[in-house]
Design an enzyme around this catalytic site. Structure first.
Site: not given
Ligand code: TEU
Ligand code: CA
Length: 560
Positions: A102, A201, A251, A320-321
């Site tokens: 990542d 990320d 992402e 994981h989100d």
């Molecule tokens: O997630 C980022 C993320 O969820 C945002 O880019 C997204 O734009 C948002 O939810 C939409 O409104 C990544 C990781 O996957 C996450 O676990 C981290 O907490 C986050 O970045 C911060 O590094």
């Protein structure tokens, strides 16, 4: 002319996402680690995956579980050592599995030496590595993704710094060339260690609008998501990637299918991106049905935009989100749990693109029923809980909050991987850092290995099937019943080869009528998620004009 199967190894691959903290603990401290992953390479190989993506394992104060990095070139001791990482890469490679890491470069931790230096004064060479207001006043009222203002005041400097996520995650200033070069050096260093690529990320946030820009009322994060001009930095970044033979997956929230080729076309910034259009349709309220038409429209738009030769899709239903897919797109009641998990698997794994499986998804791990506030760990969950508490009567409030968190929290996907039915689910010999889902007594790897009709074995079958047919790798995509509110019917086709996928995505029986173009061919059944109840259901050996599908029934046909 026969089309080639694929040009690149990653186009013919299946990926597996590992959340190291919750995958396998090797040394009995309750925290998953790199040596734990090494123990499970055999499992990954048996499942049939070709590469793994590891969530961050770098040095971090863990405000956002590793997404707040304080040293990019060190391993967090709770995960092991750099030697363990080298061993992991070697052993994975020896087993034919590649490893991607990542790459978190929108922000660092506020404990990163660059930020500590930056706070020392405006003259410090690192000051401009971050983004600052000119005065003590906040330049706007933009809201961060994790809640609260994007600005955080530093009294000693009488200025605010900018953060898209938590205040402990200050954003890097991509307009600063030295900063970019420091990041590029770090990237090369990792690639020189022999890793096979990166998941990048939050990369659609690296460019911010001018401070006076107003957030869109329907989208508070618009001023710092996929902002015009971002391409300049992404091009520089991709030039670094292109020095190596690797795979890159960005992402990219806020990127639309119309922009897809710019991001992942032949000349794009990345090999693939995680788009957010389909995943945002997950059903928060279980009493309501999934928006099947919307889901097909979102997935289909990307299938068409990035058809083979134009670009390449990353396919996913979990990470994981987000909460567990069987709970938010499928149905986690005992009656339909296994069947709907298999239905979702079939639906997305046979699309064009590289499928990503998130750990535990292959077991149908559902959401967790959280029973105490202190079981929740995620920074966003904690912020939400803080905001919700303080109002009304605490006891009722707590119950409501737990119910809410059990359906929406990111922690649902972060509970330990369920290896067996023992006390800590075979994840650890000690009490795990995060509560184990009590359902591990019945939902676990050991059990599903034994049962031929398990979700795990169904995933294995699907992966094998995917790899056995050119049409499933590079075949085109056509959606036959786009307005049907229950069933997804799509075809993959390549010259004379055809595969027809039929998935009922609802808990009701469904009737479909297939168009003439599909009929009249010699279809034969390849796969169904109802093998075990063949007597009770109409598993149709061939395709007919009118078909009745049981809840979540799934049928895959081939025609050569
Ligand atoms: O997630 C980022 C993320 O969820 C945002 O880019 C997204 O734009 C948002 O939810 C939409 O409104 C990544 C990781 O996957 C996450 O676990 C981290 O907490 C986050 O970045 C911060 O590094
Ligand atoms: Ca450990």
């Amino acid at each position: 002319m026969t089309e080639k199967r694929t040009d690149k190894w990653w186009q013919d691959a299946v990926a597996y996402q590992i959340y190291p903290k919750s995958f396998k603990d090797s040394n009995g401290d309750g925290i998953g680690d790199l040596n734990g992953i090494r123990e499970k390479i055999g499992y990954l190989k048996d499942l049939g995956v070709d590469f793994v993506w590891l969530n961050p394992v770098y040095q971090s104060p863990n405000v956002d579980n590793g997404y707040d990095i304080s040293d990019y070139q060190a391993i967090n001791p709770e995960f092991g050592t750099m030697d363990d990482m080298t061993q992991l890469i070697e052993e994975a490679h020896a087993n034919g599995i590649k490893v991607i890491m990542d790459l978190v470069i929108n922000h660092t931790s506020d404990q990163h030496p660059w930020f500590l230096e930056a706070c020392k004064g405006e003259d410090n060479p690192y000051h401009d590595y971050y983004i600052w207001s000119d005065t003590a006043e906040k330049p706007n009222d933009w809201q961060s993704i994790f809640g609260g203002s994007v600005w955080e005041y530093v009294p000693s400097l009488k200025k605010n710094y900018f953060h898209v996520f938590a205040k402990e995650q200050p954003d890097l200033n991509w307009e600063n060339k030295q900063m970019r070069e420091s990041i590029f050096r770090m990237i090369r260093w990792w690639l020189d260690q022999g890793i096979d690529g990166f998941r990048i990320d939050a990369i659609s946030h690296i460019k911010k609008s001018s401070w006076e820009t107003k957030a869109r009322p329907d989208w508070p994060h618009s001023p710092f998501t996929n902002v015009k001009g971002i391409g300049k930095y992404l091009k520089e970044l991709s030039a670094v990637f292109k020095e190596y033979d690797i795979v890159t997956v960005g992402e990219a929230s806020g990127v639309t299918a119309e922009e897809a080729t710019e991001w992942v076309g032949n000349d794009g910034y990345f090999n693939m991106i995680f788009e957010f259009e389909h995943i945002s349709l997950w059903q928060r309220d279980k009493s309501e049905a999934v928006d099947v038409v919307g889901l097909k429209r979102a997935l289909g738009r990307w299938q068409k935009a990035l058809d083979y030769g134009e670009g390449w899709n990353a396919l996913y239903m979990e990470n994981h989100d987000v909460p567990r897919s069987v709970s938010v797109f499928g149905n986690d009641t005992p009656q339909y749990w296994a069947r709907s998990a298999k239905a979702l698997a079939t639906m997305y794994l046979l699309l064009q693109g590289t499928p990503f499986i998130y750990q535990g998804q292959e077991l149908g791990m559902p959401n967790m029923t959280f029973t105490a506030i202190d079981q929740l760990d995620d920074v966003t969950a904690k912020n939400q809980i803080k905001a919700l508490l303080g109002e009304k009567d605490q006891a009722t409030k707590t119950l409501e909050i737990l119910e809410l968190m059990s359906s929406i929290s990111r922690d649902n996907s972060r509970t330990p991987m369920q290896w067996d039915k023992s006390d800590n689910a075979g994840f650890s010999t000690a009490k795990p850092w995060m509560a184990v889902n009590p359902n591990h007594k019945t939902i676990n790897v050991a059990q599903q290995k034994k049962e031929s009709s398990s979700i795990l074995n169904y995933y294995k079958q699907l992966i094998k099937l995917r790899k056995s047919k050119d049409v499933l790798a590079v075949g085109h995509y056509e959606d036959y019943l786009p307005t049907d509110e229950q069933v997804y019917v799509y075809e993959r086709f390549l010259e004379h080869e055809r595969v027809l996928v039929i998935v009922n995505l609802t808990k009701e029986q469904a009737e479909i009528r297939l168009p003439q173009t599909v009929l009249g061919k010699n279809w034969s059944l390849l796969l169904t998620n109802m093998e075990e109840d063949k007597e009770t259901s109409a598993v149709t050996e061939t395709v007919t004009e009118k078909m009745t599908l049981e809840p979540y029934q799934t049928l895959v046909y081939a025609h050569n």
